[in-house]
Write a protein that holds these residues in place. Structure first.
Motif, PDB file in Angstrom:
ATOM      1  N   THR A  10       3.808  -4.708 -10.553  1.00  0.00           N
ATOM      2  CA  THR A  10       2.768  -3.693 -10.727  1.00  0.00           C
ATOM      3  C   THR A  10       3.157  -2.711 -11.834  1.00  0.00           C
ATOM      4  O   THR A  10       4.344  -2.497 -12.097  1.00  0.00           O
ATOM      5  N   ASP A  11       2.150  -2.063 -12.403  1.00  0.00           N
ATOM      6  CA  ASP A  11       2.434  -1.020 -13.404  1.00  0.00           C
ATOM      7  C   ASP A  11       3.033   0.233 -12.753  1.00  0.00           C
ATOM      8  O   ASP A  11       3.557   1.102 -13.453  1.00  0.00           O
ATOM      9  N   GLU A  36      -8.070  -0.878   3.343  1.00  0.00           N
ATOM     10  CA  GLU A  36      -7.243   0.330   3.150  1.00  0.00           C
ATOM     11  C   GLU A  36      -7.283   0.803   1.692  1.00  0.00           C
ATOM     12  O   GLU A  36      -7.040   1.979   1.425  1.00  0.00           O
ATOM     13  N   ASN A  88      -4.357  -1.844 -11.541  1.00  0.00           N
ATOM     14  CA  ASN A  88      -5.138  -1.934 -10.287  1.00  0.00           C
ATOM     15  C   ASN A  88      -6.167  -3.063 -10.335  1.00  0.00           C
ATOM     16  O   ASN A  88      -6.924  -3.163 -11.302  1.00  0.00           O
ATOM     17  N   LEU A 120     -12.196  11.177  -1.055  1.00  0.00           N
ATOM     18  CA  LEU A 120     -11.560  11.293  -2.375  1.00  0.00           C
ATOM     19  C   LEU A 120     -10.311  12.155  -2.251  1.00  0.00           C
ATOM     20  O   LEU A 120     -10.394  13.286  -1.758  1.00  0.00           O
ATOM     21  N   TYR A 121      -9.166  11.636  -2.711  1.00  0.00           N
ATOM     22  CA  TYR A 121      -7.919  12.411  -2.644  1.00  0.00           C
ATOM     23  C   TYR A 121      -7.934  13.525  -3.696  1.00  0.00           C
ATOM     24  O   TYR A 121      -8.186  13.254  -4.881  1.00  0.00           O
ATOM     25  N   ARG A 147      -2.589  12.739  -1.928  1.00  0.00           N
ATOM     26  CA  ARG A 147      -1.423  11.913  -1.588  1.00  0.00           C
ATOM     27  C   ARG A 147      -0.175  12.597  -2.150  1.00  0.00           C
ATOM     28  O   ARG A 147      -0.166  12.946  -3.345  1.00  0.00           O
ATOM     29  N   ASN A 194     -10.729   8.449 -10.405  1.00  0.00           N
ATOM     30  CA  ASN A 194     -11.219   8.097  -9.070  1.00  0.00           C
ATOM     31  C   ASN A 194     -12.602   8.691  -8.822  1.00  0.00           C
ATOM     32  O   ASN A 194     -13.454   8.071  -8.185  1.00  0.00           O
ATOM     33  N   HIS A 254       0.814  -1.226   0.000  1.00  0.00           N
ATOM     34  CA  HIS A 254       0.000   0.000   0.000  1.00  0.00           C
ATOM     35  C   HIS A 254       0.844   1.272   0.000  1.00  0.00           C
ATOM     36  O   HIS A 254       1.612   1.532   0.927  1.00  0.00           O
ATOM     37  N   TYR A 274       6.876   2.518  -2.087  1.00  0.00           N
ATOM     38  CA  TYR A 274       6.307   1.227  -2.506  1.00  0.00           C
ATOM     39  C   TYR A 274       6.770   0.861  -3.911  1.00  0.00           C
ATOM     40  O   TYR A 274       7.308  -0.227  -4.142  1.00  0.00           O
TER      41      TYR A 274
HETATM   42  O1  TDX Z   1      -9.332   6.788   0.281  1.00  0.00           O
HETATM   43  C1  TDX Z   1      -8.768   6.865  -0.821  1.00  0.00           C
HETATM   44  N1  TDX Z   1      -9.129   7.868  -1.679  1.00  0.00           N
HETATM   45  C2  TDX Z   1      -8.559   8.010  -2.915  1.00  0.00           C
HETATM   46  O2  TDX Z   1      -8.926   8.941  -3.649  1.00  0.00           O
HETATM   47  C3  TDX Z   1      -7.745   5.921  -1.237  1.00  0.00           C
HETATM   48  C4  TDX Z   1      -7.327   4.817  -0.323  1.00  0.00           C
HETATM   49  C5  TDX Z   1      -7.191   6.097  -2.486  1.00  0.00           C
HETATM   50  N2  TDX Z   1      -7.569   7.099  -3.304  1.00  0.00           N
HETATM   51  C6  TDX Z   1      -6.985   7.212  -4.664  1.00  0.00           C
HETATM   52  C7  TDX Z   1      -5.491   7.064  -4.751  1.00  0.00           C
HETATM   53  C8  TDX Z   1      -5.295   6.403  -6.102  1.00  0.00           C
HETATM   54  O3  TDX Z   1      -5.293   7.373  -7.126  1.00  0.00           O
HETATM   55  O4  TDX Z   1      -7.505   6.082  -5.390  1.00  0.00           O
HETATM   56  C9  TDX Z   1      -6.538   5.531  -6.288  1.00  0.00           C
HETATM   57  C10 TDX Z   1      -6.302   4.086  -5.933  1.00  0.00           C
HETATM   58  O5  TDX Z   1      -5.661   4.044  -4.676  1.00  0.00           O
HETATM   59  P1  TDX Z   1      -5.108   2.686  -4.014  1.00  0.00           P
HETATM   60  O6  TDX Z   1      -6.226   1.724  -3.835  1.00  0.00           O
HETATM   61  O7  TDX Z   1      -4.296   3.047  -2.833  1.00  0.00           O
HETATM   62  O8  TDX Z   1      -4.229   2.084  -5.201  1.00  0.00           O
HETATM   63  P2  TDX Z   1      -2.917   2.598  -5.972  1.00  0.00           P
HETATM   64  O9  TDX Z   1      -2.143   3.584  -5.188  1.00  0.00           O
HETATM   65  O10 TDX Z   1      -3.362   2.981  -7.369  1.00  0.00           O
HETATM   66  O11 TDX Z   1      -2.083   1.215  -6.010  1.00  0.00           O
HETATM   67  C11 TDX Z   1      -2.765  -0.035  -6.293  1.00  0.00           C
HETATM   68  O12 TDX Z   1      -2.557  -0.456  -7.600  1.00  0.00           O
HETATM   69  C12 TDX Z   1      -1.250  -0.858  -7.936  1.00  0.00           C
HETATM   70  C13 TDX Z   1      -2.306  -1.123  -5.318  1.00  0.00           C
HETATM   71  O13 TDX Z   1      -2.514  -0.680  -3.961  1.00  0.00           O
HETATM   72  C14 TDX Z   1      -0.872  -1.486  -5.537  1.00  0.00           C
HETATM   73  O14 TDX Z   1      -0.482  -2.576  -4.688  1.00  0.00           O
HETATM   74  C15 TDX Z   1      -0.695  -1.883  -6.966  1.00  0.00           C
HETATM   75  O15 TDX Z   1       0.661  -2.083  -7.226  1.00  0.00           O
END
Ligand code: TDX
Ligand code: NAD
Length: 331
Positions: free
Chosen positions: A120-121, A185, A176, A203-204, A270, A246, A82, A147
């Motif tokens: 991963t990509d 998470e 993803n 939403l980030y 983020r 997203n 993560h 990561y």
């Molecule tokens: O609460 C949130 N709000 C939000 O907007 C979270 C947890 C994430 N996000 C956004 C961040 C990313 O743009 O959503 C998108 C997806 O987030 P994650 O689920 O954390 O995935 P990501 O960072 O894209 O990485 C995932 O895909 C590639 C996996 O966690 C990795 O293990 C994989 O390598």
């Protein structure tokens, strides 16, 4: 076929074990998993009588050596996975993703065993939102987060061991994943379970970042194809081709769960947030004949929501601790 699956109590690994039990009932599967916060033995309960479970660490040289000696093939999913956690504390990422992969590589080298390394990509960095090009197997590595830097390092080790020592290894870099048994998470389950517990989804930033969403069973079918038909030393990119922002995903979750379209919060972005991932998966489609079965993302997401709705015993115990970690990050 004897198969050692590292990280088999995690999201993709557990779904891989289920997939293997369904489609290759003759395989002898052994799972090696350290049961970190992300591992859950309950995810293997439906296949418990078909699988041997070893609770242990991929950095444990003696244990890994013994298990690798007794298998035909190693499928290596175990990782710290993560991005947000890697921003809070990179150390476990360096240890598990780099040293753990090194430990596996040395064992498969000693015993001359076949390895498939799951990656991963994110190792390629990101693309502009309007870029025409996609990642390919020849794209230069350019990771952004601790990561993805640790995953990129592990890929480099696998490539080096294949080239210098002739280790019969293949790699795959998938986009993803979504589906059942994903830790709360991650983006999709965090939003679904927030709605289910009466919290507002988060939403980030502006939510414009784009990911390519691939169902976990499509990923695992691709891994099986690589295991049987892939060429040693080669990498394969895996992705459905279904790219969504997203904000679009969250809108779909809210719609499918009967919530108002504005029932969510914007939270701080983020740091270093990758804008967009997009895989060109022509190679695995043409060479190995892979194609995703879950063409209808809305239906796949609805089934995933249904799974979380009916399995709160599985995710509820992790929810509070997960949200406490997000509080530390201000997200
Ligand atoms: O609460 C949130 N709000 C939000 O907007 C979270 C947890 C994430 N996000 C956004 C961040 C990313 O743009 O959503 C998108 C997806 O987030 P994650 O689920 O954390 O995935 P990501 O960072 O894209 O990485 C995932 O895909 C590639 C996996 O966690 C990795 O293990 C994989 O390598
Ligand atoms: P996850 O975090 O859900 O599961 C990881 C598993 O590895 C857990 O069961 C954990 O207990 C185990 N583990 C961690 N450290 C260990 C150690 N030192 N020794 C033994 N076991 C250990 O991760 P996931 O989402 O299932 O990802 C699996 C793999 O797929 C990872 O290599 C990840 O980089 C890759 N990947 C994930 C995605 C995605 O969308 N989730 C996409 C592409 C690639």
């Amino acid at each position: 076929m004897r198969m050692l699956v590292t990280g088999g109590a995690g999201f993709i690994g557990a779904n891989f074990v289920h997939y293997t039990a369904r489609n290759h009932p003759g395989y002898e599967v052994c799972v090696l998993d350290a049961l970190t916060y992300a591992g859950n033995r309950e995810s293997l309960a439906p296949v418990a009588d078909q699988v041997r479970f070893v609770h242990g660490d991929i950095c444990d040289t003696t244990l890994v050596d013994r298990l690798v000696a007794a298998t035909d093939v190693v499928v290596h999913f175990a990782a710290e996975s993560h991005v947000d956690n890697s921003l809070l504390d990179p150390e476990p990422f360096i240890r598990t993703n780099i040293l753990g992969t090194y430990t596996i590589l040395e064992a498969v080298r000693r015993h001359d065993k076949r390895l498939h390394h799951i990656s991963t990509d994110e190792v390629f960095g990101d693309l502009a939102l309007d870029a025409v090009e996609k990642f390919t197997e020849r794209t230069a590595y350019d990771p952004s987060s601790p990561y993805s830097a640790a995953k990129a390092s592990s890929d480099m080790l696998v490539r080096a061991w294949a080239r210098s020592f002739g280790v019969p290894a293949t790699l795959s870099n998938c986009a993803n994943n979504y589906g059942p048994y994903q830790h709360v998470e991650k983006f999709v389950p965090r939003q679904i379970t927030n709605v289910l517990v009466g919290e507002r989804p988060k939403l980030y930033g502006a939510g414009e970042n784009v990911r390519e969403w691939t169902h976990v069973d499509d990923h695992n079918e691709a891994v099986h194809l690589i295991l049987t038909k892939g060429r040693a030393g080669e990498s394969y990119l895996i992705g459905s081709g279904d790219e969504r922002s997203n904000a679009q995903i969250l809108a779909l979750v809210l719609d499918l769960m009967g919530e108002p379209a504005d029932a969510y919060d914007h939270v701080p972005d983020r740091p270093g947030h990758d804008l967009r991932y997009s895989n060109d998966s022509t190679k695995i489609r043409t060479e190995l004949g892979w194609q995703p079965r879950y063409g209808d993302f809305r239906a796949g997401l609805a089934a995933t929501i249904d799974w979380y709705r009916h399995n709160d015993w599985w995710w509820k115990p992790q929810k509070d601790a997960t949200e406490a970690r997000y509080q530390l990050l201000g997200r």
